[in-house]
Design a protein around this motif. Structure first.
Motif, PDB file in Angstrom:
ATOM      1  N   LEU A 144      -1.846   6.629 -10.794  1.00 50.67           N
ATOM      2  CA  LEU A 144      -1.551   6.187  -9.432  1.00 50.67           C
ATOM      3  C   LEU A 144      -2.707   6.478  -8.480  1.00 50.67           C
ATOM      4  CD1 LEU A 144       0.605   5.134  -7.351  1.00 50.67           C
ATOM      5  CD2 LEU A 144       1.143   7.556  -6.957  1.00 50.67           C
ATOM      6  N   GLU A 145      -3.152   7.716  -8.406  1.00 43.29           N
ATOM      7  CA  GLU A 145      -4.193   8.089  -7.457  1.00 43.29           C
ATOM      8  C   GLU A 145      -5.517   7.382  -7.734  1.00 43.29           C
ATOM      9  OE1 GLU A 145      -3.855  12.412  -5.824  1.00 43.29           O
ATOM     10  OE2 GLU A 145      -3.445  12.518  -7.973  1.00 43.29           O
ATOM     11  N   LYS A 146      -5.810   7.170  -8.999  1.00 41.90           N
ATOM     12  CA  LYS A 146      -7.092   6.570  -9.355  1.00 41.90           C
ATOM     13  C   LYS A 146      -7.136   5.078  -9.065  1.00 41.90           C
ATOM     14  CE  LYS A 146     -10.448   6.095 -13.115  1.00 41.90           C
ATOM     15  NZ  LYS A 146     -10.834   6.510 -14.480  1.00 41.90           N
ATOM     16  N   HIS A 147      -6.018   4.392  -9.232  1.00 37.58           N
ATOM     17  CA  HIS A 147      -6.038   2.929  -9.189  1.00 37.58           C
ATOM     18  C   HIS A 147      -5.334   2.312  -7.988  1.00 37.58           C
ATOM     19  CE1 HIS A 147      -7.836   2.492 -13.186  1.00 37.58           C
ATOM     20  NE2 HIS A 147      -7.085   3.516 -13.547  1.00 37.58           N
ATOM     21  N   PHE A 148      -4.562   3.077  -7.231  1.00 37.80           N
ATOM     22  CA  PHE A 148      -3.814   2.522  -6.098  1.00 37.80           C
ATOM     23  C   PHE A 148      -4.198   3.235  -4.805  1.00 37.80           C
ATOM     24  CE2 PHE A 148      -1.433   1.217  -9.743  1.00 37.80           C
ATOM     25  CZ  PHE A 148      -0.853   0.002  -9.398  1.00 37.80           C
ATOM     26  N   HIS A 149      -4.300   2.448  -3.745  1.00 35.82           N
ATOM     27  CA  HIS A 149      -4.609   3.013  -2.438  1.00 35.82           C
ATOM     28  C   HIS A 149      -3.380   3.725  -1.877  1.00 35.82           C
ATOM     29  CE1 HIS A 149      -6.166   3.535   1.587  1.00 35.82           C
ATOM     30  NE2 HIS A 149      -5.068   2.958   2.055  1.00 35.82           N
ATOM     31  N   LEU A 150      -3.576   4.933  -1.407  1.00 38.47           N
ATOM     32  CA  LEU A 150      -2.518   5.715  -0.771  1.00 38.47           C
ATOM     33  C   LEU A 150      -2.990   6.098   0.627  1.00 38.47           C
ATOM     34  CD1 LEU A 150      -1.629   8.033  -3.799  1.00 38.47           C
ATOM     35  CD2 LEU A 150      -0.515   5.889  -3.146  1.00 38.47           C
ATOM     36  N   GLY A 151      -2.100   6.009   1.606  1.00 39.64           N
ATOM     37  CA  GLY A 151      -2.481   6.274   2.984  1.00 39.64           C
ATOM     38  C   GLY A 151      -2.522   4.993   3.797  1.00 39.64           C
ATOM     39  N   PRO A 152      -2.817   5.100   5.100  1.00 38.32           N
ATOM     40  CA  PRO A 152      -2.859   3.916   5.964  1.00 38.32           C
ATOM     41  C   PRO A 152      -3.857   2.876   5.463  1.00 38.32           C
ATOM     42  CG  PRO A 152      -2.930   5.942   7.260  1.00 38.32           C
ATOM     43  CD  PRO A 152      -3.104   6.356   5.831  1.00 38.32           C
ATOM     44  N   LEU A 153      -3.554   1.593   5.711  1.00 37.28           N
ATOM     45  CA  LEU A 153      -4.436   0.526   5.261  1.00 37.28           C
ATOM     46  C   LEU A 153      -5.829   0.645   5.865  1.00 37.28           C
ATOM     47  CD1 LEU A 153      -2.491  -2.872   5.111  1.00 37.28           C
ATOM     48  CD2 LEU A 153      -3.579  -1.606   3.263  1.00 37.28           C
ATOM     49  N   GLY A 154      -5.908   1.217   7.067  1.00 42.02           N
ATOM     50  CA  GLY A 154      -7.206   1.382   7.707  1.00 42.02           C
ATOM     51  C   GLY A 154      -8.156   2.274   6.933  1.00 42.02           C
ATOM     52  N   ASP A 155      -7.610   3.085   6.014  1.00 40.59           N
ATOM     53  CA  ASP A 155      -8.443   3.986   5.215  1.00 40.59           C
ATOM     54  C   ASP A 155      -8.903   3.357   3.901  1.00 40.59           C
ATOM     55  OD1 ASP A 155      -8.018   5.841   7.188  1.00 40.59           O
ATOM     56  OD2 ASP A 155      -6.441   6.932   6.107  1.00 40.59           O
ATOM     57  N   TRP A 156      -8.465   2.125   3.619  1.00 39.36           N
ATOM     58  CA  TRP A 156      -8.875   1.444   2.374  1.00 39.36           C
ATOM     59  C   TRP A 156     -10.379   1.224   2.378  1.00 39.36           C
ATOM     60  CZ3 TRP A 156     -11.198  -3.245   1.110  1.00 39.36           C
ATOM     61  CH2 TRP A 156     -11.090  -3.647  -0.240  1.00 39.36           C
ATOM     62  N   LYS A 157     -11.008   1.483   1.224  1.00 46.95           N
ATOM     63  CA  LYS A 157     -12.460   1.351   1.117  1.00 46.95           C
ATOM     64  C   LYS A 157     -12.826   0.288   0.091  1.00 46.95           C
ATOM     65  CE  LYS A 157     -13.238   6.218   2.277  1.00 46.95           C
ATOM     66  NZ  LYS A 157     -13.792   7.530   1.798  1.00 46.95           N
ATOM     67  N   LYS A 158     -13.673  -0.634   0.504  1.00 47.61           N
ATOM     68  CA  LYS A 158     -14.100  -1.709  -0.385  1.00 47.61           C
ATOM     69  C   LYS A 158     -14.780  -1.161  -1.624  1.00 47.61           C
ATOM     70  CE  LYS A 158     -16.709  -6.045  -0.451  1.00 47.61           C
ATOM     71  NZ  LYS A 158     -17.528  -6.991   0.363  1.00 47.61           N
ATOM     72  N   GLY A 191       1.644  -2.134   3.729  1.00 42.47           N
ATOM     73  CA  GLY A 191       0.873  -0.904   3.565  1.00 42.47           C
ATOM     74  C   GLY A 191       1.590   0.315   4.093  1.00 42.47           C
ATOM     75  N   ASP A 192       2.593   0.103   4.961  1.00 37.09           N
ATOM     76  CA  ASP A 192       3.411   1.196   5.486  1.00 37.09           C
ATOM     77  C   ASP A 192       4.881   1.040   5.113  1.00 37.09           C
ATOM     78  OD1 ASP A 192       1.331   2.570   6.839  1.00 37.09           O
ATOM     79  OD2 ASP A 192       1.462   1.145   8.500  1.00 37.09           O
ATOM     80  N   ARG A 193       5.221  -0.057   4.459  1.00 36.82           N
ATOM     81  CA  ARG A 193       6.620  -0.336   4.149  1.00 36.82           C
ATOM     82  C   ARG A 193       7.143   0.564   3.026  1.00 36.82           C
ATOM     83  NH1 ARG A 193       8.158  -5.360   6.270  1.00 36.82           N
ATOM     84  NH2 ARG A 193       6.431  -6.793   6.754  1.00 36.82           N
ATOM     85  N   ILE A 194       8.438   0.862   3.104  1.00 39.86           N
ATOM     86  CA  ILE A 194       9.107   1.571   2.017  1.00 39.86           C
ATOM     87  C   ILE A 194      10.573   1.148   1.981  1.00 39.86           C
ATOM     88  CG2 ILE A 194       9.647   3.600   3.452  1.00 39.86           C
ATOM     89  CD1 ILE A 194       9.222   5.297   0.841  1.00 39.86           C
TER      90      ILE A 194
END
Length: 398
Positions: A80-94, A147-150
């Motif tokens: 999960l941590e290696k392959h999926f973005h966790l945290g706000p979408l604004g923190d996603w890194k290309k 990105g924030d939905r649950i």
């Protein structure tokens, strides 16, 4: 578009991708082992296979519309941590190019039951932290976007989810929303987890692998004549007995075209007796067998496991395999173990208008257009009708 499901070869673990007729993607559990990430190892590169199935949004981010975690064992959330973005979408890194989870489907009560019995792995802790972040976001704002939905699957203890009715699916409910919009080719009937009725039952549940159990309906263009997928993570015999006691008056609640054999074809989902201790004298729980014994005509039971050998191993267990094959005999169904199939390619099924899912040859996948970002919508509720005691059959096309 045709709905389809992809079942990845992850040894004793689960990893299934659902693509609905309306174009939504749902990943159910992952088990992306370190060996699968090693180019020099012959373990199937399931992360690469998954990425090839997904589309990018307008910002160039690979996305899955929903991620359902049945329970927090390592072989259901590894990678999960290696392959999926966790945290706000604004923190996603290309540069990292991790997969965005538009909406998490998570059960707080399953995490509580798991943490009482064993230490959570780092990926499970990361999932729990992200789920808490998204719940806090909803509580603070009253809404959430991609990105924030649950979606909360099942009530939490002591009324902890009483203020989350807009994002809560109670055991027994049927819902059709994915990322806040109604998908007319999908429905999910949540069977478990269920709240304990008293302290004694709470203690009982804490001693069993209690997972999300869900019956998913998939249609090609609507749900007039759907295909049914029964998924139960690692739910053991006591959970299936409890569910049969609650829903057994209407066996259609458990009907399936495809069943992912619980706990990687473990005997513990069918019996209280240990296979290694009792061998052929081990007794089947009739209630548990009834719960997983409601196949449609021509149904398939999939063992997401390594090769099943005639030995004392469990899981997978050869006795469980025999029991599942017995369940399928009256409906001329098929038992398939993913670990016994040749090659690295995952097993794929396409949803047809009638006759249930059809296994398809591996081919290049067309990219799915990403649905637009929309606001929250209420969950749809419904029920499934009883079909009697005869084998379930699909109807003809209208």
């Amino acid at each position: 578009m045709a709905a389809k499901t992809t079942h990845f070869k992850v040894s004793n673990g689960d990893m299934t991708l659902i693509e609905t007729g309306d174009g939504h993607t749902i990943i159910v559990d992952i088990n992306i082992r370190a060996a699968a990430d090693d180019p020099s190892d012959d373990t199937p590169d399931v992360a690469k296979q998954l990425r090839e199935c997904l589309s990018r949004d307008n910002e160039g981010r690979l996305c899955v519309n929903a991620f359902l975690l049945t329970h927090p064992d390592a072989d259901h959330c590894r990678g999960l941590e290696k392959h999926f973005h966790l945290g706000p979408l604004g923190d996603w890194k290309k540069a990292d190019d991790k997969i965005v989870i538009r909406e998490m489907w998570s059960s707080p009560i399953v995490f509580r039951r798991a943490s009482r019995n064993h230490t959570l792995c780092s990926d499970a802790k990361a999932w729990a932290a992200e789920a808490r972040r998204r719940v806090r976001h909803f509580r603070a704002n009253g809404y959430a976007y991609d990105g924030d939905r649950i979606k909360i699957l099942g009530e939490d203890e002591s009324g902890k989810t009483d203020d989350l009715t807009e994002i809560l699916i109670v055991g027994g409910d049927v819902f059709q929303t994915i990322c806040g919009v109604t998908d007319n080719t999908f429905s999910g009937h949540l069977l478990a987890p269920l709240l304990a009725e008293d302290e004694e039952e709470a203690e009982f549940l804490s001693k069993n692998n209690s997972s999300v159990v869900i019956n998913i309906s998939l249609g090609k263009s609507d749900l007039h004549n759907p295909s049914y997928y029964l998924l139960g993570g690692d739910a053991e015999v006591g959970i299936w007995e409890k569910l049969w006691g609650k829903y057994g008056d209407d066996p259609s609640q458990f009907q399936y075209d495809i069943l992912i054999a619980p706990h990687h074809c473990s005997w513990h989902s069918l019996s209280w007796d240990s296979w290694s201790d009792f061998g052929e004298d081990a007794e089947v729980s009739e209630d548990a067998r009834s719960a997983v014994g409601q196949p449609m005509s021509g149904a398939t039971i999939l063992a997401s496991s390594k090769e099943i050998k005639d030995d004392d191993a469990d899981p997978p267990c050869v006795r469980a395999k025999r029991e599942y094959k017995s369940i399928l005999e009256p409906v001329k169904g098929t038992f398939t173990c993913l670990g016994e199939l040749s090659g690295d390619a995952p097993l794929e099924f396409e949803i047809t208008s009638s006759g249930g899912p059809k296994q398809k040859e591996r081919s290049a996948k067309a990219k799915i257009a990403a649905p637009a970002i929309l606001g929250l919508a209420g969950a749809a509720a419904g029920s499934q009708s009883a079909l009697g005691s005869q084998p379930f059959k699909h109807g003809d096309d209208d």
